[in-house]
Design an enzyme around this catalytic site. Sequence first.
Site, PDB file in Angstrom:
ATOM      1  N   ARG A 103       6.262  14.452   4.424  1.00  0.00           N
ATOM      2  CA  ARG A 103       7.592  14.069   3.974  1.00  0.00           C
ATOM      3  C   ARG A 103       8.652  15.083   4.407  1.00  0.00           C
ATOM      4  O   ARG A 103       9.782  14.719   4.751  1.00  0.00           O
ATOM      5  CB  ARG A 103       7.595  13.919   2.453  1.00  0.00           C
ATOM      6  CG  ARG A 103       8.832  13.251   1.888  1.00  0.00           C
ATOM      7  CD  ARG A 103       8.650  13.004   0.405  1.00  0.00           C
ATOM      8  NE  ARG A 103       7.613  12.025   0.145  1.00  0.00           N
ATOM      9  CZ  ARG A 103       7.842  10.729  -0.042  1.00  0.00           C
ATOM     10  NH1 ARG A 103       9.071  10.255   0.022  1.00  0.00           N
ATOM     11  NH2 ARG A 103       6.851   9.898  -0.270  1.00  0.00           N
ATOM     12  N   TYR A 212      -5.311  11.391   4.684  1.00  0.00           N
ATOM     13  CA  TYR A 212      -4.926  11.171   6.081  1.00  0.00           C
ATOM     14  C   TYR A 212      -4.312  12.451   6.630  1.00  0.00           C
ATOM     15  O   TYR A 212      -3.858  13.324   5.873  1.00  0.00           O
ATOM     16  CB  TYR A 212      -3.954   9.991   6.227  1.00  0.00           C
ATOM     17  CG  TYR A 212      -2.747  10.014   5.318  1.00  0.00           C
ATOM     18  CD1 TYR A 212      -1.623  10.773   5.629  1.00  0.00           C
ATOM     19  CD2 TYR A 212      -2.725   9.257   4.150  1.00  0.00           C
ATOM     20  CE1 TYR A 212      -0.514  10.774   4.801  1.00  0.00           C
ATOM     21  CE2 TYR A 212      -1.626   9.259   3.317  1.00  0.00           C
ATOM     22  CZ  TYR A 212      -0.517  10.014   3.642  1.00  0.00           C
ATOM     23  OH  TYR A 212       0.582  10.012   2.815  1.00  0.00           O
ATOM     24  N   ASP A 289      14.426   3.531  -4.321  1.00  0.00           N
ATOM     25  CA  ASP A 289      13.952   3.668  -5.697  1.00  0.00           C
ATOM     26  C   ASP A 289      15.056   3.486  -6.723  1.00  0.00           C
ATOM     27  O   ASP A 289      14.782   3.161  -7.884  1.00  0.00           O
ATOM     28  CB  ASP A 289      13.307   5.046  -5.899  1.00  0.00           C
ATOM     29  CG  ASP A 289      11.894   5.119  -5.354  1.00  0.00           C
ATOM     30  OD1 ASP A 289      11.325   4.056  -5.037  1.00  0.00           O
ATOM     31  OD2 ASP A 289      11.355   6.234  -5.239  1.00  0.00           O
TER      32      ASP A 289
END
Length: 389
Positions: A103, A212, A289
């Site tokens: 991120r 991952y 969001d």
Amino acid sequence: MTIAIAGAGIGGLTAALALHRRGLEVAVYERSAKLETAGAGIQLTPNALNVLFGLGLRPSLEHTMVRLDAVIIRQARSGKLIQRLPLEICEQRWRAPYGVIHRADLQAVLLNAVRQQGIPLALRHEVGGVAQDKTGVSLSFASGQPDVEARLLIGADGLWSSVRKSVIPSELPRFAGKRAWRAVLPLHAVPGFFNGKVTGLWLGERTHLVHYPVFAGEALNLVAITQDRDDSPGWSKPQPSHGLLSHFQGWDPRVHTLLAGVADWRTWPLYEGRPGTSMAHGRIALLGDAAHPMLPFLAQGGGAAIEDAAELACQLATPGDDIARLKAWSALRLPRVRRIQAEAHANGERYHWRWPLSTARDLGLATLGGRRMLERYDWLYGWKPAETA
């Protein structure tokens, strides 16, 4: 007048770039004094990457993003392979790969592009109040900076959005009864079984694990989801590893070895919500969001915000009344984000099924086949903004 964007996260920065690319003046206002990212990895599915590549970000993303070859689904206790989803078909079928990235790296790519384009970004500007009339929106800031007058306001300020609170204070996210545990391990500390350009999904009773690669393949991102009654607020709260390991009793020993290599975890409760009758409220739009909190079990939290931004730029670049165009944008987005929310919620339930439902689930996944499973997501990964669909 400038379009104001509250929030410099993934959705807010993407919106700034998409609107600026259409020739619209924008300015971003961020509550934090410094842009720091919580969390760890994020999955960038083809629908999101098609938008980001269209903004000219492909070269920057390719430096740190890992293109995945497959999703590998396994049974928690035995480690038995349930199904392999061949992600190499993504670029041919949906014109973009399936990638994973930290991120922080994604935000850095977006932030660098915003700065290169000369888009104003003001830190320490937390929205304290919003007022609007027929001609514009007035923003006041909790930290006392001078008010700002804007043509429109885009609320991209996250789960506990100040902008949403100002226009629809009754719509609050709902605790989902689950907690996320996240960690990043350097590659040298990862057992060889977990290496490779794949997402691993391990399905267990009331718990599942996802892993991952991130940092251009130099580290492994771990995400464990457990049932939880604790909805105490917090983002990236530190927790010792023994608090998590009790949830993995009876799991494949290789998973225990992997998890034992993590000293501390970062955790937070998971919330979800449904957007109301509109994502647009006069001259104010809610994005990501702030508009539609969703669970991470379809890997679309960031992707949906990126889609919101791209579609909004398309709508605002067409001739017409601003308020009418925001309504049209909301009407386009609502059916889709509601479907994504519903699918993510359903996945969260299915992942945690107990016997005998779990046995039926695994048999169904094995019978369907990996390629057919992916093709069932044409509706998701093949998305394009309305003007190009």
